[in-house]
Design a protein around this motif. Structure first.
Motif, PDB file in Angstrom:
ATOM      1  N   VAL A  87       0.889  -1.247  -0.004  1.00 23.69           N
ATOM      2  CA  VAL A  87       0.141  -0.105  -0.058  1.00 23.69           C
ATOM      3  C   VAL A  87       0.914   1.194  -0.193  1.00 23.69           C
ATOM      4  O   VAL A  87       1.633   1.332   0.993  1.00 23.69           O
ATOM      5  CB  VAL A  87      -0.914   0.091   1.200  1.00 23.69           C
ATOM      6  CG1 VAL A  87      -2.012   1.242   1.085  1.00 23.69           C
ATOM      7  CG2 VAL A  87      -1.653  -1.222   1.353  1.00 23.69           C
ATOM      8  N   ASP A  88       0.789   2.024  -1.016  1.00 29.33           N
ATOM      9  CA  ASP A  88       1.335   3.367  -1.037  1.00 29.33           C
ATOM     10  C   ASP A  88       0.036   4.606  -0.654  1.00 29.33           C
ATOM     11  O   ASP A  88      -0.668   4.504  -1.496  1.00 29.33           O
ATOM     12  CB  ASP A  88       2.082   3.565  -2.437  1.00 29.33           C
ATOM     13  CG  ASP A  88       3.313   2.941  -2.592  1.00 29.33           C
ATOM     14  OD1 ASP A  88       4.024   2.780  -1.516  1.00 29.33           O
ATOM     15  OD2 ASP A  88       3.597   2.386  -3.747  1.00 29.33           O
ATOM     16  N   ILE A  89       0.300   5.251   0.473  1.00 27.23           N
ATOM     17  CA  ILE A  89      -0.577   6.190   0.721  1.00 27.23           C
ATOM     18  C   ILE A  89       0.047   7.658   0.523  1.00 27.23           C
ATOM     19  O   ILE A  89       1.101   8.012   0.943  1.00 27.23           O
ATOM     20  CB  ILE A  89      -0.930   6.132   2.377  1.00 27.23           C
ATOM     21  CG1 ILE A  89      -1.333   4.560   2.718  1.00 27.23           C
ATOM     22  CG2 ILE A  89      -1.920   7.159   2.877  1.00 27.23           C
ATOM     23  CD1 ILE A  89      -1.921   4.552   4.006  1.00 27.23           C
ATOM     24  N   ASP A  90      -0.896   8.188  -0.254  1.00 22.01           N
ATOM     25  CA  ASP A  90      -0.642   9.686  -0.479  1.00 22.01           C
ATOM     26  C   ASP A  90      -1.644  10.579   0.417  1.00 22.01           C
ATOM     27  O   ASP A  90      -2.725  10.680  -0.005  1.00 22.01           O
ATOM     28  CB  ASP A  90      -0.812  10.006  -1.940  1.00 22.01           C
ATOM     29  CG  ASP A  90      -0.448  11.484  -2.317  1.00 22.01           C
ATOM     30  OD1 ASP A  90       0.076  12.237  -1.410  1.00 22.01           O
ATOM     31  OD2 ASP A  90      -0.886  11.915  -3.222  1.00 22.01           O
ATOM     32  N   PHE A 104      -6.634  11.034   2.454  1.00 20.26           N
ATOM     33  CA  PHE A 104      -5.569  10.230   1.852  1.00 20.26           C
ATOM     34  C   PHE A 104      -6.082   9.625   0.514  1.00 20.26           C
ATOM     35  O   PHE A 104      -7.246   9.067   0.525  1.00 20.26           O
ATOM     36  CB  PHE A 104      -4.701   9.241   2.617  1.00 20.26           C
ATOM     37  CG  PHE A 104      -5.677   8.257   3.288  1.00 20.26           C
ATOM     38  CD1 PHE A 104      -6.001   7.034   2.419  1.00 20.26           C
ATOM     39  CD2 PHE A 104      -6.115   8.257   4.455  1.00 20.26           C
ATOM     40  CE1 PHE A 104      -6.805   6.019   3.168  1.00 20.26           C
ATOM     41  CE2 PHE A 104      -7.220   7.267   5.257  1.00 20.26           C
ATOM     42  CZ  PHE A 104      -7.445   6.043   4.368  1.00 20.26           C
ATOM     43  N   ILE A 105      -5.107   9.006  -0.225  1.00 24.99           N
ATOM     44  CA  ILE A 105      -5.585   8.245  -1.718  1.00 24.99           C
ATOM     45  C   ILE A 105      -4.693   7.026  -1.283  1.00 24.99           C
ATOM     46  O   ILE A 105      -3.422   7.282  -1.531  1.00 24.99           O
ATOM     47  CB  ILE A 105      -5.575   8.735  -2.683  1.00 24.99           C
ATOM     48  CG1 ILE A 105      -6.695   9.645  -2.988  1.00 24.99           C
ATOM     49  CG2 ILE A 105      -5.735   7.799  -3.798  1.00 24.99           C
ATOM     50  CD1 ILE A 105      -6.520  10.504  -4.312  1.00 24.99           C
ATOM     51  N   ALA A 106      -5.072   5.651  -1.282  1.00 22.28           N
ATOM     52  CA  ALA A 106      -4.321   4.581  -1.225  1.00 22.28           C
ATOM     53  C   ALA A 106      -4.132   3.834  -2.351  1.00 22.28           C
ATOM     54  O   ALA A 106      -5.099   3.354  -2.939  1.00 22.28           O
ATOM     55  CB  ALA A 106      -4.686   3.816  -0.033  1.00 22.28           C
ATOM     56  N   GLN A 107      -2.834   3.495  -2.963  1.00 22.67           N
ATOM     57  CA  GLN A 107      -2.817   2.701  -4.115  1.00 22.67           C
ATOM     58  C   GLN A 107      -2.423   1.215  -3.576  1.00 22.67           C
ATOM     59  O   GLN A 107      -1.508   1.192  -2.743  1.00 22.67           O
ATOM     60  CB  GLN A 107      -1.545   3.207  -5.021  1.00 22.67           C
ATOM     61  CG  GLN A 107      -1.773   4.746  -5.390  1.00 22.67           C
ATOM     62  CD  GLN A 107      -2.817   5.039  -6.497  1.00 22.67           C
ATOM     63  OE1 GLN A 107      -3.332   3.742  -7.139  1.00 22.67           O
ATOM     64  NE2 GLN A 107      -3.480   6.051  -6.270  1.00 22.67           N
ATOM     65  N   ASN A 217       3.333   2.231   3.041  1.00 29.43           N
ATOM     66  CA  ASN A 217       4.578   3.204   2.944  1.00 29.43           C
ATOM     67  C   ASN A 217       3.479   4.467   2.879  1.00 29.43           C
ATOM     68  O   ASN A 217       2.411   4.443   2.164  1.00 29.43           O
ATOM     69  CB  ASN A 217       5.105   3.109   1.689  1.00 29.43           C
ATOM     70  CG  ASN A 217       6.140   2.264   1.620  1.00 29.43           C
ATOM     71  OD1 ASN A 217       6.918   1.975   2.481  1.00 29.43           O
ATOM     72  ND2 ASN A 217       6.010   1.177   0.604  1.00 29.43           N
ATOM     73  N   ALA A 218       3.867   5.539   3.421  1.00 31.77           N
ATOM     74  CA  ALA A 218       3.016   6.913   3.483  1.00 31.77           C
ATOM     75  C   ALA A 218       4.213   8.060   3.622  1.00 31.77           C
ATOM     76  O   ALA A 218       4.840   7.824   4.029  1.00 31.77           O
ATOM     77  CB  ALA A 218       1.944   6.677   4.465  1.00 31.77           C
ATOM     78  N   ASN A 219       3.458   9.098   3.004  1.00 29.62           N
ATOM     79  CA  ASN A 219       4.102  10.361   3.108  1.00 29.62           C
ATOM     80  C   ASN A 219       3.798  11.172   4.338  1.00 29.62           C
ATOM     81  O   ASN A 219       4.030  12.252   4.477  1.00 29.62           O
ATOM     82  CB  ASN A 219       3.984  11.172   1.817  1.00 29.62           C
ATOM     83  CG  ASN A 219       2.580  11.657   1.522  1.00 29.62           C
ATOM     84  OD1 ASN A 219       1.671  11.167   2.219  1.00 29.62           O
ATOM     85  ND2 ASN A 219       2.293  12.654   0.898  1.00 29.62           N
ATOM     86  N   TRP A 220       2.971  10.540   5.413  1.00 22.98           N
ATOM     87  CA  TRP A 220       2.610  11.157   6.579  1.00 22.98           C
ATOM     88  C   TRP A 220       3.774  10.990   7.822  1.00 22.98           C
ATOM     89  O   TRP A 220       3.973   9.703   7.907  1.00 22.98           O
ATOM     90  CB  TRP A 220       1.120  10.581   6.970  1.00 22.98           C
ATOM     91  CG  TRP A 220       0.663  11.650   7.811  1.00 22.98           C
ATOM     92  CD1 TRP A 220       0.341  11.189   9.261  1.00 22.98           C
ATOM     93  CD2 TRP A 220      -0.173  12.724   7.891  1.00 22.98           C
ATOM     94  NE1 TRP A 220      -0.521  12.133   9.827  1.00 22.98           N
ATOM     95  CE2 TRP A 220      -0.717  13.178   9.024  1.00 22.98           C
ATOM     96  CE3 TRP A 220      -0.329  13.693   6.499  1.00 22.98           C
ATOM     97  CZ2 TRP A 220      -1.591  14.249   8.873  1.00 22.98           C
ATOM     98  CZ3 TRP A 220      -1.107  14.582   6.624  1.00 22.98           C
ATOM     99  CH2 TRP A 220      -1.605  14.945   7.707  1.00 22.98           C
TER     100      TRP A 220
END
Length: 436
Positions: A87-90, A104-107, A217-220
């Motif tokens: 999971v990649d969370i933006d 967030f938007i999760a890929q 993974n996330a940018n938070w």
């Protein structure tokens, strides 16, 4: 002196009334922030979770009821043997008025294997049938796109409407194109799925598989991990975080098949929703929240209001003793109101700028106000400057207490002990029966 102390005590009680009004105002603004958050959640997608694809089946078993044999329908969900999820969370923030809400938007990319021996798990009568493959998703409003759906290497389609199974909403995959794969002694589905889902506040995963390997993974930069399992490994820095989990079927204790009788009164379209929604599903995840949001920090700050007021009035009372002055109760009252105004100013400014800067602005404004006033009522500008210095130390102490959540009790206790020791030392030779 006794009369003066009694009057000061009464003033402290009276000044708690405006302090309560400020606290009520903080609660009201916090409620408005919560309403703004709910509004954005409804439009964007609320708390989100996703689980592995479950094979949804029907079969019959023979039961004896009141001495009579009858066939009962059983609805079962076959859990995957393996479940690998990346999971990649933006994460970003959205605003409604002045209120900030993280979203967030999760890929999501998942793959694994569903494997089952029908004769072992689904009855002995060869009457079992596969209905669909079900993917649990908490908020269907947040499902932005389905980028890939492959079962055994073939593209499959999503049913046109969401379904409810065992209290979970989600999407259903059409397996009509995989007829040849359903005739094998051991049913085996390899799946590759990619989705894009939106949400807010929290992203969770249901690790319902024989072996679940999950990576998020996330940018938070300030995550809060929660749920039934904590990450086995995690890395957190200013750019975001990365965390991994490993969960097996011995951890969640669901087994490989979840079975549940179908009521005879159920319609065909509703037969998958008969299971109780109160079941506790295994869950792990991360909260995407603003740490110690503005109103929580304001609440913590105002809890020290009585301490600040007591220390302030004690300081002015000692000034009367040492400098041979007489301060009127009305002057105490004005100083008390200025201390209350600090919290109101702090709340209003912190809604627009970072709390630390808001605290500095409110504190400096109040220090300037009180020190200027004290330079007159204490008869010397030097005493006013000294008062400003003491208030600077006091507000710095309160700021440290507010920020040091874990050690605030210890630091507060030490600070009060030091203040009492200083007062006892300075007043050890005072004759308290003498008039002020």
């Amino acid at each position: 002196i006794s009369v003066k102390l009694l009057v000061i005590g009464l003033l402290l009680l009276v000044l708690q009334i405006p302090q309560l009004f400020v606290e009520f105002l903080i609660n009201e603004r916090q409620g408005m922030h919560f309403e703004a958050q709910q509004t954005i959640n409804q439009r964007w997608g609320g708390r989100q979770h996703i689980g592995p694809p479950l094979l949804n089946t029907l079969h019959q078993v023979e039961q004896v009821v009141e001495g009579k044999k009858r066939l009962a329908k059983i609805n079962s969900q076959v859990l995957p043997a393996s479940f690998s999820l990346d999971v990649d969370i933006d994460a970003s923030t959205r605003y409604l008025g002045i209120y900030e809400v993280p979203v967030f938007i999760a890929q999501v990319s998942m793959n694994g294997v569903i494997e089952i021996d029908p004769l072992k798990y689904l009855g002995q009568n060869q009457d079992w049938q596969i209905e669909n493959i079900f993917i649990p998703i908490a908020s269907m409003r947040g499902l932005k796109s389905v980028n890939q759906l492959k079962i055994n290497g073939q593209d499959v389609e999503v049913a046109q409407q969401q379904i409810l199974i065992n209290g979970q909403t989600g999407i259903s995959l059409d397996l009509s194109q995989l007829k040849s794969d359903l005739d094998q002694p051991i049913i085996r589905f390899n799946y590759e799925i990619e989705l894009s889902i939106a949400g807010s506040e929290q992203f969770s995963v249901l690790p319902m598989a024989g072996q679940s390997d999950i990576k998020i993974n996330a940018n938070w930069p300030s995550p809060s991990f929660n749920g039934d399992f904590l990450p086995a490994q995690r890395t957190i820095n200013e750019d975001g975080f990365s965390a991994t989990w490993q969960v097996n079927e011995m951890n969640h204790n669901l087994g490989r098949v979840i079975s549940n009788p179908v009521s005879q009164n159920d319609q065909a379209s509703e037969r998958f929703s008969t299971y109780s929604t109160s079941r506790s599903w295994p869950e792990l995840g991360v909260q995407i929240l603003i740490p110690a949001d503005n109103y929580q920090v304001n609440q913590r700050t105002i809890k020290y209001s009585l301490l600040i007021m007591v220390l302030t009035f004690a300081g002015f009372f000692l000034a009367e003793i040492f400098f041979k002055l007489r301060l009127h109760p009305f002057q105490y009252l004005l100083i008390g109101f200025s201390l209350t105004a600090f919290y109101l100013l702090l709340l209003s400014v912190s809604e627009y700028i970072y709390f630390d800067w808001a605290f500095a602005i409110a504190a400096l404004a109040n220090i300037g106000l009180i020190s200027g006033y004290c330079s007159v009522i204490l008869k010397q500008k030097k005493r006013g400057l000294l008062t400003g210095l003491l208030f600077t130390v006091l507000y710095a102490f309160i700021f440290i207490l507010v920020k040091a959540e874990q050690s605030s009790l210890l630091m507060g206790a030490i600070g009060i002990w030091v203040f009492l020791a200083l007062v006892m030392y300075l007043t050890r030779k005072i004759d308290w029966y003498d008039d002020v």
